[in-house]
Design a protein around this motif. Sequence first.
Motif, short mmCIF file in Angstrom:
data_model
loop_
_atom_site.label_atom_id
_atom_site.label_comp_id
_atom_site.label_asym_id
_atom_site.label_seq_id
_atom_site.Cartn_x
_atom_site.Cartn_y
_atom_site.Cartn_z
N THR A 27 -86.45 77.95 111.91
CA THR A 27 -85.42 78.73 112.07
C THR A 27 -85.67 80.33 111.78
O THR A 27 -85.29 81.16 112.66
N TYR A 29 -88.49 82.14 112.17
CA TYR A 29 -89.12 82.37 113.49
C TYR A 29 -88.51 82.22 114.70
O TYR A 29 -88.54 83.32 115.53
N ASP A 30 -87.62 81.30 114.84
CA ASP A 30 -86.98 81.47 116.16
C ASP A 30 -85.68 82.43 115.96
O ASP A 30 -85.48 83.14 117.19
N LEU A 31 -85.28 82.78 115.18
CA LEU A 31 -84.23 84.06 115.14
C LEU A 31 -85.02 85.47 115.21
O LEU A 31 -84.49 86.05 115.91
N LYS A 33 -87.67 85.42 117.27
CA LYS A 33 -87.99 85.67 118.54
C LYS A 33 -86.57 86.15 119.20
O LYS A 33 -86.70 86.68 120.29
N ASP A 34 -85.50 85.72 118.87
CA ASP A 34 -84.54 85.98 119.72
C ASP A 34 -83.75 87.40 119.22
O ASP A 34 -82.72 87.81 119.74
N GLY A 35 -84.56 88.04 118.30
CA GLY A 35 -84.07 89.51 118.00
C GLY A 35 -82.77 89.41 116.99
O GLY A 35 -82.22 90.20 116.74
N ARG A 36 -82.83 88.36 116.24
CA ARG A 36 -81.44 88.16 115.32
C ARG A 36 -81.73 88.00 113.96
O ARG A 36 -81.03 87.63 113.26
N LYS A 39 -88.01 91.68 111.65
CA LYS A 39 -89.20 91.24 112.18
C LYS A 39 -90.33 91.32 110.99
O LYS A 39 -90.08 91.89 109.96
#
Length: 68
Positions: A27, A29-31, A33-36, A39
């Motif tokens: 979750t 890493y998915d967030l 990747k979405d810029g949410r 980093k």
Amino acid sequence: MTVTEQSPRCIWRMTTLKAKTGLGRTTIYDLMKDGRFPKSRRIAGAHAVGWDSLEVEAWIAEQLGERQ
């Protein structure tokens, strides 16, 4: 902790990050990747990464509606 109370800045590794956010690795890493989500940054060589604790604490506050 309120937004005005800040902990000293440090680098959080994945174990701490998961404990502080309650999110799992995928979750996070998915967030990212979405810029949410803040980093990760490379630390201590090519294979280690960490997150800026102040950036993550600000993200947590925002999720809880404490940031204005």
